[in-house]
Design a protein around this motif. Structure first.
Motif, PDB file in Angstrom:
ATOM      1  N   LYS A  97     -38.856 -85.739 -17.376  1.00 62.48           N
ATOM      2  CA  LYS A  97     -39.038 -86.753 -17.245  1.00 62.48           C
ATOM      3  C   LYS A  97     -38.796 -87.196 -15.397  1.00 62.48           C
ATOM      4  N   HIS A  98     -37.631 -86.397 -15.101  1.00 66.80           N
ATOM      5  CA  HIS A  98     -37.447 -86.268 -13.665  1.00 66.80           C
ATOM      6  C   HIS A  98     -36.414 -85.284 -13.138  1.00 66.80           C
ATOM      7  N   GLU A  99     -37.223 -84.484 -12.155  1.00 67.71           N
ATOM      8  CA  GLU A  99     -36.578 -83.362 -11.310  1.00 67.71           C
ATOM      9  C   GLU A  99     -35.508 -83.756 -10.476  1.00 67.71           C
ATOM     10  N   ASN A 100     -34.180 -83.693 -10.563  1.00 66.71           N
ATOM     11  CA  ASN A 100     -33.369 -84.181  -9.607  1.00 66.71           C
ATOM     12  C   ASN A 100     -33.008 -82.851  -8.663  1.00 66.71           C
ATOM     13  N   ILE A 101     -33.528 -82.954  -7.517  1.00 60.10           N
ATOM     14  CA  ILE A 101     -33.205 -81.873  -6.440  1.00 60.10           C
ATOM     15  C   ILE A 101     -32.623 -82.271  -5.479  1.00 60.10           C
ATOM     16  N   ARG A 102     -31.778 -81.288  -4.976  1.00 60.42           N
ATOM     17  CA  ARG A 102     -30.945 -81.200  -3.839  1.00 60.42           C
ATOM     18  C   ARG A 102     -32.117 -81.637  -2.511  1.00 60.42           C
ATOM     19  N   GLU A 103     -31.778 -82.405  -1.571  1.00 54.04           N
ATOM     20  CA  GLU A 103     -32.219 -82.567  -0.363  1.00 54.04           C
ATOM     21  C   GLU A 103     -31.959 -81.784   0.503  1.00 54.04           C
ATOM     22  N   ASN A 104     -32.594 -81.734   1.687  1.00 53.48           N
ATOM     23  CA  ASN A 104     -32.553 -80.653   2.871  1.00 53.48           C
ATOM     24  C   ASN A 104     -31.240 -81.267   3.588  1.00 53.48           C
ATOM     25  N   ILE A 105     -30.743 -80.531   4.050  1.00 55.33           N
ATOM     26  CA  ILE A 105     -29.460 -80.835   4.700  1.00 55.33           C
ATOM     27  C   ILE A 105     -30.052 -80.966   6.198  1.00 55.33           C
ATOM     28  N   VAL A 106     -30.092 -82.504   6.806  1.00 56.29           N
ATOM     29  CA  VAL A 106     -30.591 -82.560   8.162  1.00 56.29           C
ATOM     30  C   VAL A 106     -29.266 -82.747   8.976  1.00 56.29           C
ATOM     31  N   GLU A 107     -28.175 -83.174   8.652  1.00 61.81           N
ATOM     32  CA  GLU A 107     -26.887 -83.247   9.607  1.00 61.81           C
ATOM     33  C   GLU A 107     -25.813 -82.442   8.713  1.00 61.81           C
ATOM     34  N   GLY A 108     -25.324 -81.559   9.435  1.00 62.41           N
ATOM     35  CA  GLY A 108     -24.415 -80.436   8.651  1.00 62.41           C
ATOM     36  C   GLY A 108     -24.916 -79.151   8.686  1.00 62.41           C
ATOM     37  N   SER A 109     -24.157 -78.345   7.767  1.00 61.41           N
ATOM     38  CA  SER A 109     -24.738 -76.878   7.606  1.00 61.41           C
ATOM     39  C   SER A 109     -24.827 -76.520   6.238  1.00 61.41           C
ATOM     40  N   TYR A 110     -25.777 -75.489   6.055  1.00 64.49           N
ATOM     41  CA  TYR A 110     -25.942 -74.941   4.597  1.00 64.49           C
ATOM     42  C   TYR A 110     -24.561 -73.951   4.478  1.00 64.49           C
ATOM     43  N   GLU A 111     -24.211 -73.890   3.088  1.00 64.70           N
ATOM     44  CA  GLU A 111     -23.202 -72.858   2.565  1.00 64.70           C
ATOM     45  C   GLU A 111     -23.566 -71.578   2.974  1.00 64.70           C
ATOM     46  N   SER A 112     -24.792 -71.274   2.497  1.00 61.67           N
ATOM     47  CA  SER A 112     -25.109 -69.607   2.496  1.00 61.67           C
ATOM     48  C   SER A 112     -26.883 -69.638   2.614  1.00 61.67           C
ATOM     49  N   ALA A 113     -27.313 -68.657   2.972  1.00 62.99           N
ATOM     50  CA  ALA A 113     -28.819 -68.290   2.807  1.00 62.99           C
ATOM     51  C   ALA A 113     -29.224 -68.672   1.509  1.00 62.99           C
ATOM     52  N   GLU A 114     -28.361 -68.252   0.656  1.00 61.41           N
ATOM     53  CA  GLU A 114     -29.003 -68.421  -0.833  1.00 61.41           C
ATOM     54  C   GLU A 114     -28.918 -70.068  -1.085  1.00 61.41           C
ATOM     55  N   GLU A 115     -28.123 -70.995  -0.672  1.00 58.98           N
ATOM     56  CA  GLU A 115     -28.439 -72.320  -1.020  1.00 58.98           C
ATOM     57  C   GLU A 115     -29.509 -72.867  -0.187  1.00 58.98           C
ATOM     58  N   TYR A 116     -29.722 -72.221   1.091  1.00 63.70           N
ATOM     59  CA  TYR A 116     -30.966 -72.750   1.866  1.00 63.70           C
ATOM     60  C   TYR A 116     -32.369 -72.389   1.019  1.00 63.70           C
ATOM     61  N   LEU A 117     -32.349 -71.129   0.612  1.00 70.72           N
ATOM     62  CA  LEU A 117     -33.593 -70.677  -0.361  1.00 70.72           C
ATOM     63  C   LEU A 117     -33.687 -71.574  -1.554  1.00 70.72           C
ATOM     64  N   ASP A 118     -32.554 -71.771  -2.182  1.00 69.44           N
ATOM     65  CA  ASP A 118     -32.976 -72.274  -3.410  1.00 69.44           C
ATOM     66  C   ASP A 118     -33.495 -73.959  -3.333  1.00 69.44           C
ATOM     67  N   ILE A 119     -32.857 -74.266  -2.298  1.00 68.99           N
ATOM     68  CA  ILE A 119     -33.264 -75.856  -2.132  1.00 68.99           C
ATOM     69  C   ILE A 119     -34.696 -76.017  -1.670  1.00 68.99           C
ATOM     70  N   GLN A 120     -34.953 -75.052  -0.736  1.00 66.64           N
ATOM     71  CA  GLN A 120     -36.453 -74.849  -0.312  1.00 66.64           C
ATOM     72  C   GLN A 120     -37.524 -74.452  -1.361  1.00 66.64           C
ATOM     73  N   PHE A 121     -37.178 -73.620  -2.323  1.00 69.54           N
ATOM     74  CA  PHE A 121     -37.972 -73.139  -3.256  1.00 69.54           C
ATOM     75  C   PHE A 121     -38.248 -74.401  -4.441  1.00 69.54           C
ATOM     76  N   ARG A 122     -37.076 -74.978  -4.681  1.00 70.37           N
ATOM     77  CA  ARG A 122     -37.312 -75.882  -5.788  1.00 70.37           C
ATOM     78  C   ARG A 122     -37.902 -77.277  -5.152  1.00 70.37           C
ATOM     79  N   LEU A 123     -37.654 -77.672  -3.957  1.00 68.29           N
ATOM     80  CA  LEU A 123     -38.340 -78.530  -3.253  1.00 68.29           C
ATOM     81  C   LEU A 123     -39.920 -78.391  -3.254  1.00 68.29           C
ATOM     82  N   LEU A 124     -40.376 -76.934  -2.813  1.00 70.96           N
ATOM     83  CA  LEU A 124     -41.661 -76.845  -2.578  1.00 70.96           C
ATOM     84  C   LEU A 124     -42.341 -76.474  -4.027  1.00 70.96           C
ATOM     85  N   ARG A 125     -41.586 -76.111  -5.050  1.00 70.00           N
ATOM     86  CA  ARG A 125     -42.325 -76.113  -6.578  1.00 70.00           C
ATOM     87  C   ARG A 125     -42.378 -77.436  -7.061  1.00 70.00           C
TER      88      ARG A 125
END
Length: 301
Positions: A97-125
């Motif tokens: 019914k709904h895919e709750n996906i984390r937003e891009n971090i516009v202000e602040g920083s990502y914890e790791s490259a893994e977090e960044y890649l996970d967010i970008q992949f799920r958003l794009l998919r």
């Protein structure tokens, strides 16, 4: 021809400034429905109408890919490795019914490259799958209400048969036969329908079950006879029962699968060690301080 020039102008407006030009484009397209168009211009007008509907829908939803019931509440961290997610969808992706996906971090920083890649992949998919998911829901709604309206994000083909498999250098593909009764007016030479890599969904039971594939070969002569070759991958191969007498409804997504596929595969291949410009993209140092290149320093002038 005036209509041809007018369509070209509208296509450019929709391509470059879709939101800003929505009102004038919608008016022009409505005016064009009054005049008579040949099959090619009619097909181009229908393509524009789909783009207008998409813009209207995205505006209405507020581009809410990442918003749940409470838009101020951040999405929870997903479980599992995103690299294990299939790029080709399955029925679970469509029934969700709904895919709750984390937003891009516009202000602040990502914890790791893994977090960044996970967010970008799920958003794009999700950007790839959402038009098909919403399109299937809309098709079911239109059928339930006996409406003659056309769905916004997908194209629907009724009376489709999945015929025999063929062995090719790239693997097994299946010949698919479409009912050409409602497709005779289409000029396949110029149409954007069923191009190589288009994502397709097949169902023979009103979308209780579904199998997914992509267009593998698009031959104009075959298309004029209603024939295309489709590749089924992953779990979708296991769902094939190869009964040529089964009649399917086939839905083509507006989102171009082939373009998304290579980007999603590329994200899967990246990791902490293979991540260029890490400190600038992740902002892990608490502030981006991009130094000028060496050739601009005083010592080299």
């Amino acid at each position: 021809d005036l209509m041809c020039y007018l369509l070209s102008i509208i296509e450019k407006l929709v391509e470059h400034i879709p939101s800003a030009s929505f009102a004038i484009v919608n008016t022009l397209v409505s005016m064009m429905k009054v005049g008579k168009l040949d099959s090619t211009l009619k097909d181009r007008r229908e393509e524009i109408e789909m783009q207008i509907s998409k813009v209207q829908k995205e505006t209405r939803l507020g581009h809410g890919l990442c918003k749940g019931k409470d838009s101020h509440e951040p999405a929870p961290k997903p479980t599992g490795d995103f690299r294990k997610l299939a790029i080709v969808p399955d029925i679970r992706d469509m029934k969700r019914k709904h895919e709750n996906i984390r937003e891009n971090i516009v202000e602040g920083s990502y914890e790791s490259a893994e977090e960044y890649l996970d967010i970008q992949f799920r958003l794009l998919r999700e950007d790839l799958l959402r038009p098909l998911r919403d399109g299937i829901k809309e098709v079911l709604h239109l059928k339930a209400t006996n409406s003659r309206e056309k769905p916004q994000d997908v194209r629907v083909y009724e009376g489709v048969n999945i015929l025999e498999p063929y062995c090719t250098p790239k693997g097994i593909v299946h010949l698919v036969q479409m009912n050409m009764k409602k497709l005779k007016h289409i000029r396949w030479e110029t149409s954007k329908r069923l191009i190589f890599g288009s994502l397709l969904c097949f169902s023979k039971d009103n979308f209780e079950t579904m199998i997914f594939g992509t267009v593998e070969d698009r031959d104009i002569k075959d298309l004029s006879k209603g024939k295309i070759y489709v590749r089924f991958e992953g779990v979708n191969v296991q769902l094939m029962d190869n009964n040529p007498y089964d009649v399917f409804t086939m839905i083509e997504s507006e989102a171009y699968f082939e373009a998304y596929k290579h980007n999603l595969e590329g994200l899967k291949e990246m990791n902490e060690d293979r991540f260029p410009f890490k400190k600038y993209i992740l902002n892990s140092e608490g502030g981006i301080n991009v130094r000028p290149p060496r050739y601009l320093s005083n010592s080299l002038v």
